[in-house]
Write a protein that holds these residues in place. Structure first.
Motif, PDB file in Angstrom:
ATOM      1  N   LEU A 155      -0.249  -7.589  -5.381  1.00 45.16           N
ATOM      2  CA  LEU A 155      -0.406  -7.939  -3.979  1.00 45.16           C
ATOM      3  C   LEU A 155      -1.450  -7.020  -3.348  1.00 45.16           C
ATOM      4  O   LEU A 155      -1.575  -5.860  -3.751  1.00 45.16           O
ATOM      5  CB  LEU A 155       0.925  -7.797  -3.237  1.00 45.16           C
ATOM      6  N   PRO A 156      -2.192  -7.545  -2.362  1.00 44.43           N
ATOM      7  CA  PRO A 156      -3.219  -6.712  -1.732  1.00 44.43           C
ATOM      8  C   PRO A 156      -2.631  -5.398  -1.217  1.00 44.43           C
ATOM      9  O   PRO A 156      -1.609  -5.393  -0.534  1.00 44.43           O
ATOM     10  CB  PRO A 156      -3.707  -7.592  -0.569  1.00 44.43           C
ATOM     11  N   GLY A 157      -3.291  -4.311  -1.569  1.00 42.30           N
ATOM     12  CA  GLY A 157      -2.853  -2.987  -1.131  1.00 42.30           C
ATOM     13  C   GLY A 157      -2.116  -2.216  -2.216  1.00 42.30           C
ATOM     14  O   GLY A 157      -2.074  -0.996  -2.194  1.00 42.30           O
ATOM     15  N   MET A 201     -11.896 -11.497 -14.810  1.00 41.68           N
ATOM     16  CA  MET A 201     -12.979 -12.465 -14.624  1.00 41.68           C
ATOM     17  C   MET A 201     -13.699 -12.754 -15.941  1.00 41.68           C
ATOM     18  O   MET A 201     -14.217 -13.842 -16.140  1.00 41.68           O
ATOM     19  CB  MET A 201     -13.984 -11.946 -13.594  1.00 41.68           C
ATOM     20  N   GLY A 217      -4.915  -5.663   2.098  1.00 45.63           N
ATOM     21  CA  GLY A 217      -3.903  -4.659   1.779  1.00 45.63           C
ATOM     22  C   GLY A 217      -3.790  -3.592   2.852  1.00 45.63           C
ATOM     23  O   GLY A 217      -2.688  -3.157   3.203  1.00 45.63           O
ATOM     24  N   CYS A 218      -4.939  -3.183   3.397  1.00 46.00           N
ATOM     25  CA  CYS A 218      -4.934  -2.173   4.472  1.00 46.00           C
ATOM     26  C   CYS A 218      -4.254  -2.718   5.718  1.00 46.00           C
ATOM     27  O   CYS A 218      -3.420  -2.059   6.340  1.00 46.00           O
ATOM     28  CB  CYS A 218      -6.366  -1.765   4.819  1.00 46.00           C
ATOM     29  N   LEU A 253      -9.869  -6.665 -12.077  1.00 44.78           N
ATOM     30  CA  LEU A 253     -10.511  -7.955 -11.809  1.00 44.78           C
ATOM     31  C   LEU A 253     -11.711  -8.165 -12.725  1.00 44.78           C
ATOM     32  O   LEU A 253     -11.993  -9.282 -13.144  1.00 44.78           O
ATOM     33  CB  LEU A 253     -10.952  -8.041 -10.351  1.00 44.78           C
ATOM     34  N   ALA A 276     -19.361 -11.513  -6.780  1.00 40.29           N
ATOM     35  CA  ALA A 276     -18.009 -12.083  -6.787  1.00 40.29           C
ATOM     36  C   ALA A 276     -16.974 -10.964  -6.903  1.00 40.29           C
ATOM     37  O   ALA A 276     -15.951 -10.957  -6.210  1.00 40.29           O
ATOM     38  CB  ALA A 276     -17.861 -13.072  -7.949  1.00 40.29           C
ATOM     39  N   LEU A 277     -17.266 -10.003  -7.768  1.00 41.10           N
ATOM     40  CA  LEU A 277     -16.348  -8.881  -7.951  1.00 41.10           C
ATOM     41  C   LEU A 277     -16.274  -8.034  -6.680  1.00 41.10           C
ATOM     42  O   LEU A 277     -15.191  -7.677  -6.217  1.00 41.10           O
ATOM     43  CB  LEU A 277     -16.793  -8.039  -9.150  1.00 41.10           C
ATOM     44  N   ASP A 278     -17.448  -7.747  -6.097  1.00 43.48           N
ATOM     45  CA  ASP A 278     -17.472  -6.980  -4.845  1.00 43.48           C
ATOM     46  C   ASP A 278     -16.662  -7.681  -3.763  1.00 43.48           C
ATOM     47  O   ASP A 278     -15.861  -7.063  -3.066  1.00 43.48           O
ATOM     48  CB  ASP A 278     -18.922  -6.810  -4.344  1.00 43.48           C
ATOM     49  N   HIS A 329      -0.040 -13.914  -8.411  1.00 42.65           N
ATOM     50  CA  HIS A 329       0.022 -13.213  -7.117  1.00 42.65           C
ATOM     51  C   HIS A 329       1.373 -12.533  -6.899  1.00 42.65           C
ATOM     52  O   HIS A 329       1.533 -11.773  -5.960  1.00 42.65           O
ATOM     53  CB  HIS A 329      -0.317 -14.155  -5.954  1.00 42.65           C
ATOM     54  N   ALA A 386     -14.278  -9.878  -4.088  1.00 42.92           N
ATOM     55  CA  ALA A 386     -12.845  -9.909  -4.383  1.00 42.92           C
ATOM     56  C   ALA A 386     -12.211  -8.555  -4.094  1.00 42.92           C
ATOM     57  O   ALA A 386     -11.165  -8.471  -3.441  1.00 42.92           O
ATOM     58  CB  ALA A 386     -12.625 -10.317  -5.847  1.00 42.92           C
ATOM     59  N   VAL A 387     -12.862  -7.485  -4.548  1.00 41.79           N
ATOM     60  CA  VAL A 387     -12.296  -6.148  -4.354  1.00 41.79           C
ATOM     61  C   VAL A 387     -12.192  -5.826  -2.866  1.00 41.79           C
ATOM     62  O   VAL A 387     -11.140  -5.407  -2.374  1.00 41.79           O
ATOM     63  CB  VAL A 387     -13.142  -5.079  -5.089  1.00 41.79           C
ATOM     64  N   LEU A 440      -8.604  -2.098  -8.743  1.00 46.62           N
ATOM     65  CA  LEU A 440      -8.888  -3.534  -8.606  1.00 46.62           C
ATOM     66  C   LEU A 440     -10.164  -3.909  -9.337  1.00 46.62           C
ATOM     67  O   LEU A 440     -10.235  -4.923 -10.026  1.00 46.62           O
ATOM     68  CB  LEU A 440      -9.085  -3.884  -7.133  1.00 46.62           C
ATOM     69  N   ARG A 441     -11.161  -3.057  -9.174  1.00 50.41           N
ATOM     70  CA  ARG A 441     -12.453  -3.336  -9.799  1.00 50.41           C
ATOM     71  C   ARG A 441     -12.285  -3.443 -11.324  1.00 50.41           C
ATOM     72  O   ARG A 441     -12.810  -4.359 -11.954  1.00 50.41           O
ATOM     73  CB  ARG A 441     -13.442  -2.223  -9.430  1.00 50.41           C
ATOM     74  N   THR A 485     -12.441   4.226   1.597  1.00 48.41           N
ATOM     75  CA  THR A 485     -11.222   3.440   1.441  1.00 48.41           C
ATOM     76  C   THR A 485      -9.953   4.258   1.648  1.00 48.41           C
ATOM     77  O   THR A 485      -8.905   3.712   1.984  1.00 48.41           O
ATOM     78  CB  THR A 485     -11.162   2.790   0.047  1.00 48.41           C
ATOM     79  N   ALA A 525      -2.211  -5.221   5.915  1.00 47.11           N
ATOM     80  CA  ALA A 525      -0.822  -5.588   5.648  1.00 47.11           C
ATOM     81  C   ALA A 525       0.120  -4.432   5.963  1.00 47.11           C
ATOM     82  O   ALA A 525       1.286  -4.640   6.311  1.00 47.11           O
ATOM     83  CB  ALA A 525      -0.657  -6.000   4.181  1.00 47.11           C
ATOM     84  N   ILE A 569       0.831  -1.210   0.000  1.00 49.37           N
ATOM     85  CA  ILE A 569       0.000   0.000   0.000  1.00 49.37           C
ATOM     86  C   ILE A 569       0.871   1.268   0.000  1.00 49.37           C
ATOM     87  O   ILE A 569       0.384   2.365  -0.254  1.00 49.37           O
ATOM     88  CB  ILE A 569      -0.981  -0.036   1.197  1.00 49.37           C
ATOM     89  N   ILE A 579      -1.477 -13.251   2.949  1.00 49.78           N
ATOM     90  CA  ILE A 579      -1.682 -12.037   2.157  1.00 49.78           C
ATOM     91  C   ILE A 579      -0.935 -12.118   0.823  1.00 49.78           C
ATOM     92  O   ILE A 579      -1.455 -11.753  -0.228  1.00 49.78           O
ATOM     93  CB  ILE A 579      -1.193 -10.792   2.930  1.00 49.78           C
ATOM     94  N   SER A 580       0.302 -12.615   0.883  1.00 48.17           N
ATOM     95  CA  SER A 580       1.160 -12.543  -0.303  1.00 48.17           C
ATOM     96  C   SER A 580       1.103 -13.793  -1.172  1.00 48.17           C
ATOM     97  O   SER A 580       1.594 -13.792  -2.287  1.00 48.17           O
ATOM     98  CB  SER A 580       2.615 -12.297   0.117  1.00 48.17           C
ATOM     99  N   GLY A 581       0.503 -14.868  -0.676  1.00 46.83           N
ATOM    100  CA  GLY A 581       0.489 -16.121  -1.431  1.00 46.83           C
ATOM    101  C   GLY A 581      -0.748 -16.244  -2.305  1.00 46.83           C
ATOM    102  O   GLY A 581      -1.599 -15.351  -2.334  1.00 46.83           O
ATOM    103  N   PRO A 582      -0.838 -17.360  -3.030  1.00 45.57           N
ATOM    104  CA  PRO A 582      -2.027 -17.563  -3.872  1.00 45.57           C
ATOM    105  C   PRO A 582      -3.276 -17.701  -3.006  1.00 45.57           C
ATOM    106  O   PRO A 582      -3.248 -18.395  -1.988  1.00 45.57           O
ATOM    107  CB  PRO A 582      -1.717 -18.865  -4.622  1.00 45.57           C
ATOM    108  N   ILE A 616      -9.551  -8.198  -1.050  1.00 44.69           N
ATOM    109  CA  ILE A 616      -8.153  -7.905  -1.365  1.00 44.69           C
ATOM    110  C   ILE A 616      -7.732  -6.574  -0.737  1.00 44.69           C
ATOM    111  O   ILE A 616      -6.663  -6.457  -0.141  1.00 44.69           O
ATOM    112  CB  ILE A 616      -7.940  -7.879  -2.894  1.00 44.69           C
ATOM    113  N   TRP A 617      -8.591  -5.571  -0.852  1.00 53.96           N
ATOM    114  CA  TRP A 617      -8.237  -4.253  -0.292  1.00 53.96           C
ATOM    115  C   TRP A 617      -8.133  -4.320   1.235  1.00 53.96           C
ATOM    116  O   TRP A 617      -7.265  -3.705   1.846  1.00 53.96           O
ATOM    117  CB  TRP A 617      -9.244  -3.195  -0.726  1.00 53.96           C
TER     118      TRP A 617
END
Lengths: 423, 288
Positions: A297-299, A314, B192-193, A310, B180-182, A293, B184-185, A306-307, B73, B195, A150, B147-150, B188-189
């Protein structure tokens, strides 16, 4: 058109069953299990030899990337190789640019050192440096260098400002950043080029990066991977030029560069015979063998980004197996074949993307040095001369190239502290 | 800024301005009875069965970490490090009158509960830590692979038996592509926060501060935790003066989901007073 020789520094001797035995070509691939140190020595030596060979063959610049903890590019800091190339080209009196496409600023924890190294390279090369400051891939910035995802782009912005100030401010200044603090910044030497070397940023499709390059008048290098690369690149460049229009920025093609793998032989069939296995090596054992991945990475990407990403992913799931040479050539992800085929494809691409700079990647995967030289020979004699004249009407206003090599001074926007941020 | 007595707080939610108005911390509030603070893990806030049962006896105040609410966010960029988080939370809790109340924290939330208790020893009356993050040493290295892996490896990192009913309820299949999109977003976020305060090695020096906790402390840990080894349970016990360690057999990283009855009973008994805690026998506990 400016044509730069670019390549990775791969380990060229990974076993055939690499993909089935190891998850990835970065971060976790075991060094001692896979490597003969003598071959690493040979590969690094070959990579520099090949870059010098390209410099002698008349490329406008030789370029280096940066990727830590990877077997597809054993190049943790491009400034190392750039120093060797800057000196060797000076010795031989070769008027070619030294282009560090990758000195990742989202990754760097020592931004002042980046400013110093790059200034030093510019002085050593006599003002032939072109500075590329990419954000850095997620696995490299966040895993290898341990930067929280982030914070990657915030760190980029701060490092970018510090480096441009360190290069250009006349008097020593204190720097109170969030990520680094320095009581007195006064680097020796400062860059030789005035006001400073041309700066570019590399993007992979994030519109914020493209916009940043336009707002700050930076060079923009596009790198995309996979079979769909040409379509993706077309969309990104179309967006870029539309954005330029909206921002009232000129559409000078020299601001845009594209990294393209190219293999040339006497005939199309001969190209396949010579290069297919090395291209496929790169896909199954090199840059093509990095799990998703590791790139995201997240953040690292905002919820809005992301939207978009993804949503695309998808609707078009990625293939699970590495693409073949034929698939890559057919789609144009790799431009391959006889000189006539390659010339035509590259010229078409230069016009359809509207790019004034080509980053020609001529050493791919396990290609041995003799074959690489053969590729350089054919490219430089049969292809390069035909590309030079493209966009010649813009030659007098190429602000993204060193003056010593025919460029114009960079825009003051590049070092403008009040200018746009990457974010 | 709204101030409400915790014992009269209505179910629902309350947004509290904190950190010089740079953060609007949203509390989800459910249940009735004395106030209890719940600090959620890095995956976000889920009202699972454990929490729902707690609401039968407590008014559960669950702050939602800044940045992870879809409508706010950017709040995450107001917090640079764990001390910013601790100060922002303490101020928010205080403004709600939530002082001298018990806290339950899971994983990241456990780390945050421990940090808050160490920095503000009188903030919480009792502290229950469920597989908390915050300690790291070379003998028992653990990573942020969740967080960082698959993503497909996540269930096996979190649970001893990812196929059991409780764990499966944590990952409900989306109703369609939009959801599904909601999911995932947001998912993931959220990671991320969180992390930001764990990356790259989840150690912000908590070991130096744990000795300051004066509240009686319960440390529960899934014996088969694949994410943070159970060896850290004894280490928390050794470093927190009035603490007790309870290992949960046949259980991974989230005892409140994988061993709900055991966790609920142990935590509520501990909170219900009369529960003796004493300094951990330092001489006997080995350093992990």
């Amino acid at each position: 058109m400016k044509v730069t020789y670019i390549h990775h520094y791969p380990y060229r001797h990974l076993p055939e069953d690499f993909a089935s035995r190891y998850e990835e070509s970065v971060v976790t691939n075991p060094y001692f299990e896979l490597v003969d140190p003598k071959l690493v020595h040979e590969d690094l030596r070959s990579a520099l030899d090949e870059a010098m060979y390209a410099a002698r063959a008349g490329f406008d610049a030789v370029a280096l990337t940066e990727h830590g903890q990877s077997s597809y590019d054993m190049n943790p800091n491009p400034d190392l190789g750039a120093a060797a190339l800057a000196y060797a080209t000076e010795l031989e009196g070769i008027e070619t640019g030294i282009y560090t496409v990758g000195r990742s600023l989202g990754k760097s924890r020592e931004p002042l050192r980046v400013a110093e190294e790059q200034a030093w390279l510019d002085c050593l090369s006599g003002g032939r440096l072109i500075s590329g400051f990419p954000v850095g891939l997620a696995y490299d910035a966040n895993v290898n260098a341990g930067v929280p995802p982030i914070e990657t782009r915030a760190r980029y912005d701060e490092n970018f400002e510090l480096i441009l100030r360190a290069w250009t401010e006349r008097d020593p200044f204190p720097f109170n950043g969030r990520f680094s603090q320095y009581p007195s910044v006064n680097i020796w030497p400062r860059p030789m080029q005035s006001p400073h070397p041309p700066v570019s940023v590399t993007g992979t499709g994030n519109p914020n990066t493209t916009r940043f390059s336009l707002q700050r008048d930076l060079g923009f290098n596009l790198v995309v991977l996979g079979v769909a690369a040409p379509n993706t690149a077309q969309r990104i460049f179309d967006d870029m030029w539309r954005m330029a229009d909206e921002l009232e920025v000129d559409d000078n093609p020299y601001r845009a560069a594209y990294a393209q793998s190219v293999v040339v032989a006497e005939t199309d069939a001969e190209a396949e015979r010579l290069y297919a296995k090395h291209v496929e090596y790169s896909m199954s054992r090199g840059v093509g063998h990095i799990p998703m991945h590791r790139f995201a990475l997240p953040g690292g990407i905002s919820p809005q980004g992301l939207r978009a990403l993804l949503g695309q992913a998808m609707s078009a799931p990625t293939a699970q197996t590495a693409p073949t040479y034929r698939e890559l050539v057919e789609s144009g992800a790799v431009i391959a074949g006889s000189p006539a085929t390659v010339r035509e494809r590259l010229a078409d691409q230069a016009h359809s993307f509207r790019i004034g700079q080509l980053l020609a990647n001529l050493q791919i995967g396990s290609m041995p040095t003799e074959l690489t030289r053969y590729n350089i020979d054919l490219f430089s004699t049969e292809v390069l001369p035909h590309l030079r004249g493209i966009w010649s009407e813009y030659d007098r206003d190429n602000r993204w190239w060193p003056e010593r090599l025919g460029g114009r001074p960079v825009s003051t926007k590049q070092a403008d502290l009040t200018g746009a941020r990457l974010k | 800024m709204t101030t409400t007595s915790p014992n009269q707080a209505p179910a629902g939610e309350q947004v509290v301005a904190t950190w010089n108005n740079r953060i609007r911390l949203r509390f989800e509030i459910r249940g009735s009875g004395p106030a209890l603070v719940y600090l959620h893990p890095a995956g976000g806030l889920f009202w699972d069965e454990f929490l729902t049962r707690l609401t039968q006896h407590y008014t559960v105040y669950a702050p939602v970490f800044p940045g992870i609410s879809p409508d706010d966010t950017f709040a995450i960029h107001q917090l640079d490090d764990i001390f910013d988080v601790v100060l922002a939370y303490e101020q928010a809790l205080r403004s709600l009158g939530l002082e001298n109340v018990p806290v339950v924290g899971q994983s990241f939330g456990g780390m945050l509960a421990a940090e808050l208790s160490a920095c503000f020893p009188k903030l919480f009356s009792k502290v229950a830590l469920l597989d908390p993050a915050g300690l790291w040493n070379q003998e028992h290295p653990w990573s942020l692979e969740f967080i960082s892996g698959p993503p497909e490896r996540l269930p096996a990192l979190l649970f001893k038996d990812p196929t059991a009913e409780g764990p499966r309820a944590m990952f409900p299949p989306p109703s369609g592509p939009e959801e599904a999109l909601d999911q995932a977003v947001t998912g993931i976020w959220t990671l991320g926060c969180m992390a930001k305060f764990l990356w790259p090695i989840p150690d912000r020096g908590l070991a130096k501060r744990l000795h300051r906790i004066i509240a009686p402390t319960l440390i529960m840990w899934g014996e088969d935790d694949q994410l943070i080894p159970a060896a850290y349970a004894q280490e928390f016990g050794r470093l927190i003066p009035h603490s007790r360690v309870e290992l949960v057999p046949d259980c991974g990283h989230i005892p409140q989901v994988e061993a709900t009855d055991h966790t609920y009973t142990t935590v509520t008994d501990f909170l219900a007073d009369g529960y003796a805690t004493s300094p951990a026998p330092r001489a006997q506990s080995e350093r992990v």
